[in-house]
Write a protein that holds these residues in place. Structure first.
Motif, PDB file in Angstrom:
ATOM      1  N   ALA A  60       0.922  -1.251   0.135  1.00  0.00           N
ATOM      2  CA  ALA A  60      -0.221   0.191  -0.019  1.00  0.00           C
ATOM      3  C   ALA A  60       0.341   1.783   0.110  1.00  0.00           C
ATOM      4  O   ALA A  60       0.477   2.446  -0.441  1.00  0.00           O
ATOM      5  CB  ALA A  60      -0.595   0.139   1.346  1.00  0.00           C
ATOM      6  N   LEU A  61       2.125   0.945   0.524  1.00  0.00           N
ATOM      7  CA  LEU A  61       2.983   2.332   0.979  1.00  0.00           C
ATOM      8  C   LEU A  61       3.554   2.180  -0.894  1.00  0.00           C
ATOM      9  O   LEU A  61       3.653   3.970  -0.977  1.00  0.00           O
ATOM     10  CB  LEU A  61       4.003   1.958   1.976  1.00  0.00           C
ATOM     11  CG  LEU A  61       4.084   2.450   3.006  1.00  0.00           C
ATOM     12  CD1 LEU A  61       5.206   2.516   3.903  1.00  0.00           C
ATOM     13  CD2 LEU A  61       3.865   4.487   2.891  1.00  0.00           C
ATOM     14  N   ALA A  66      -4.558   5.815  -1.842  1.00  0.00           N
ATOM     15  CA  ALA A  66      -5.262   6.533  -0.868  1.00  0.00           C
ATOM     16  C   ALA A  66      -6.151   6.012   0.231  1.00  0.00           C
ATOM     17  O   ALA A  66      -7.049   6.692   0.738  1.00  0.00           O
ATOM     18  CB  ALA A  66      -6.277   7.497  -2.041  1.00  0.00           C
ATOM     19  N   LEU A  67      -6.610   5.286  -0.085  1.00  0.00           N
ATOM     20  CA  LEU A  67      -7.741   4.254   0.559  1.00  0.00           C
ATOM     21  C   LEU A  67      -7.612   2.941   1.134  1.00  0.00           C
ATOM     22  O   LEU A  67      -7.836   2.579  -0.601  1.00  0.00           O
ATOM     23  CB  LEU A  67      -9.561   5.011   0.464  1.00  0.00           C
ATOM     24  CG  LEU A  67     -10.103   3.996   1.163  1.00  0.00           C
ATOM     25  CD1 LEU A  67     -10.241   5.144   2.861  1.00  0.00           C
ATOM     26  CD2 LEU A  67     -11.814   4.655  -0.080  1.00  0.00           C
ATOM     27  N   HIS A  85      -2.426   1.929  10.385  1.00  0.00           N
ATOM     28  CA  HIS A  85      -2.185   3.376  11.249  1.00  0.00           C
ATOM     29  C   HIS A  85      -0.654   3.380  11.908  1.00  0.00           C
ATOM     30  O   HIS A  85      -0.633   4.786  12.043  1.00  0.00           O
ATOM     31  CB  HIS A  85      -2.727   3.426  12.956  1.00  0.00           C
ATOM     32  CG  HIS A  85      -4.459   3.096  12.841  1.00  0.00           C
ATOM     33  ND1 HIS A  85      -5.173   3.187  13.801  1.00  0.00           N
ATOM     34  CD2 HIS A  85      -5.293   3.842  11.811  1.00  0.00           C
ATOM     35  CE1 HIS A  85      -6.275   3.552  12.725  1.00  0.00           C
ATOM     36  NE2 HIS A  85      -6.612   3.960  11.558  1.00  0.00           N
ATOM     37  N   ALA A  86       0.234   2.382  12.080  1.00  0.00           N
ATOM     38  CA  ALA A  86       1.814   2.489  12.770  1.00  0.00           C
ATOM     39  C   ALA A  86       2.361   3.471  10.876  1.00  0.00           C
ATOM     40  O   ALA A  86       3.388   3.940  11.827  1.00  0.00           O
ATOM     41  CB  ALA A  86       2.260   1.070  12.793  1.00  0.00           C
ATOM     42  N   ALA A  87       2.014   3.032   9.757  1.00  0.00           N
ATOM     43  CA  ALA A  87       2.647   3.885   9.081  1.00  0.00           C
ATOM     44  C   ALA A  87       2.133   5.343   8.211  1.00  0.00           C
ATOM     45  O   ALA A  87       2.065   5.806   7.285  1.00  0.00           O
ATOM     46  CB  ALA A  87       2.709   2.457   7.797  1.00  0.00           C
ATOM     47  N   ASN A  88       0.575   5.070   9.407  1.00  0.00           N
ATOM     48  CA  ASN A  88      -0.206   6.417   8.474  1.00  0.00           C
ATOM     49  C   ASN A  88      -0.559   6.419   6.920  1.00  0.00           C
ATOM     50  O   ASN A  88      -0.567   7.379   7.089  1.00  0.00           O
ATOM     51  CB  ASN A  88       1.038   7.848   8.354  1.00  0.00           C
ATOM     52  CG  ASN A  88       0.794   8.384  10.102  1.00  0.00           C
ATOM     53  OD1 ASN A  88       0.757   8.924  10.754  1.00  0.00           O
ATOM     54  ND2 ASN A  88       2.349   8.955  10.157  1.00  0.00           N
TER      55      ASN A  88
END
Ligand code: AMP
Ligand code: GLY
Length: 423
Positions: A60-61, A66-67, A85-88
């Motif tokens: 995803a990174l 975007a979602l 969440h840990a990777a924002n």
């Protein structure tokens, strides 16, 4: 924008189908997806294991997603959202702590009791003999529930004392593994069921149109419980007055009770409700995700772009967006399952007729399907969800069943009474 969907059932195909209608959404990545998402425009399946949170997050990174939307309960209960969440990374779905509302029925019950949310009275047991003694002191029918996730099979509505006692024995002898180490025994609620899928950013909560799921395998609501054999929306039970009561006595207090526990719930909160004979709604269960097959009837009537709604939740600004817009009319989804479902579903059966079914105006959502040697074959319990919308429910039912009649595979099993208001 790129959207990532985790899961591979009919619900996830319906999410992908809705996203695909938006010009803003350019790529839909599905992990693992199914044969339906494999062949949809803009859509691509990826063969990560759903449990490979690290791999999915990295993907995803790198892709600049975007979602991300998490479909099923298992990755939610295992904490996939916490990884994101840990990777924002922007993700629609509750954290592991928040997902306890589905993954532990006793946790959810305690939350409801503390917050005064209407639900069946109950008691929790870790000892089979104490559980049996309690059941003997109660009236029948009575409901026995395994505490943890059991793929919809951990609930017995016992209509005799013997059945209740045997359900307790089965749960404590490990039929559901650790999910059955704690057992909830619950008052039987009479009434009609309605599924409320509500989206929330942890502050504001907005219900989507109410739906009704048909959980039993056979017509007339007979046979074993399943994941859901079909659904229709909007439910005739949920008039504006009832929806207002559900909002003020169930949805808002639940989000507030979660916040009191330090939990910001972002995602879909699914409230399975019993509308009791006095008209009062009571919670049967909460799920931490979109319902399946409810999603397959709710999304076809949604006018608003799905990504706008879900991103508003992720960015905690749901209270600032316009009301959710709906198409008029009715919507239905007929689930076509495999022979042997739910106990021992067959697989690998050649499926034909989907194109013809779609030509008649139906939307065929895939669930347990895959491509094998260039042919479409069944691959699981629920194979397809044949959805249709119409100017009213009657028209939707007629389109959906006409479509179903064009589809065939060995052992195809479906109910002929989906959408009936009399059961
Ligand atoms: P659940 O997995 O908790 O949704 O339960 C599966 C189904 O069992 C529900 O959809 C209801 O039809 C039934 N059920 C669960 N709890 C109760 C209850 N307390 N009273 C009556 N029926 C129930
Ligand atoms: N249709 C029931 C569920 O999604 O749990």
């Amino acid at each position: 924008m790129k959207v990532l969907i985790v899961g591979g059932g009919g619900r996830e195909h319906a999410l992908a189908w809705k996203f695909a209608q938006s010009e803003k959404v350019t790529h839909i990545l599905c992990i693992p997806g199914n044969a339906g998402t494999a062949t949809m425009p803009k859509c691509q399946n990826l063969s990560f294991a759903v449990s490979d949170f690290e791999g999915i997050r990295r993907f995803a990174l790198v892709q600049g997603v975007a979602l991300t939307v998490i479909g099923p309960e298992l990755p939610l209960a295992m904490g996939i959202v916490d990884y994101f969440h840990a990777a924002n990374l922007p993700v629609f779905g509750p954290t592991q702590a928040a997902a306890q509302i589905e993954s532990s029925k006793t946790w959810a019950k305690e939350l409801m009791i503390r917050a005064g949310i209407p639900t069946a009275t109950s008691a929790t047991f870790t000892d089979p003999e104490l559980a049996k003694a309690y059941v003997r002191s109660q009236s029948i029918p009575i409901v026995i529930k395994a505490d943890g996730l059991a793929s919809g099979k951990g609930v017995t509505v016992a209509t005799s004392l013997e059945q209740a006692l045997s359900a307790i024995d089965q749960m404590f002898t490990g039929q559901f593994g650790s999910a059955g180490e704690k057992v909830l025994i619950e008052e039987y609620l009479e009434g009609k069921e309605v599924s409320i899928l509500a989206v929330t950013d942890g502050i504001t909560i907005r219900p989507l149109i109410p739906a009704q799921d048909y959980k039993r395998l056979k017509e007339g609501n007979l046979g074993p419980n399943t994941g859901g054999m079909g659904a229709y929306a909007p439910s005739v039970l949920a008039n504006p007055q009832l929806m207002a009561e559900i909002q003020s006595t169930i949805l808002e207090p639940t989000i507030a009770a979660l916040r009191d526990r330090g939990i910001d719930y972002c995602g879909c909160l699914y409230a399975g409700l019993m509308i009791t004979p006095t008209g009062k709604p009571k919670v049967i269960e909460f799920n931490a995700r979109f319902g399946d097959p409810e999603t397959q009837v709710v999304l076809p009537l949604l006018n608003s772009p799905l990504e706008d709604l879900l991103l508003a939740c992720v960015e905690r600004r749901l209270g600032q967006i316009l009301p959710i817009s709906w198409k008029p009319g009715g919507s239905v989804c007929v689930v076509m399952a495999s022979g042997g479902y739910p106990e021992t579903p067959e697989s690998g059966k050649l499926i034909s007729g989907i194109k013809k079914a779609e030509e008649n105006g139906a939307i065929v959502f895939h669930a347990g399907t895959k491509i094998k040697d260039k042919s479409l074959v069944s691959n699981g319990g629920r194979v397809l969800g044949v959805s249709a919308i119409g100017k009213d429910l009657k028209e939707a039912i007629s389109i959906a069943y006409k479509a179903v009649s064009h589809i065939s595979y060995d052992g195809a099993t479906y109910r002929r009474d989906i959408g009936s208001l009399h059961i």
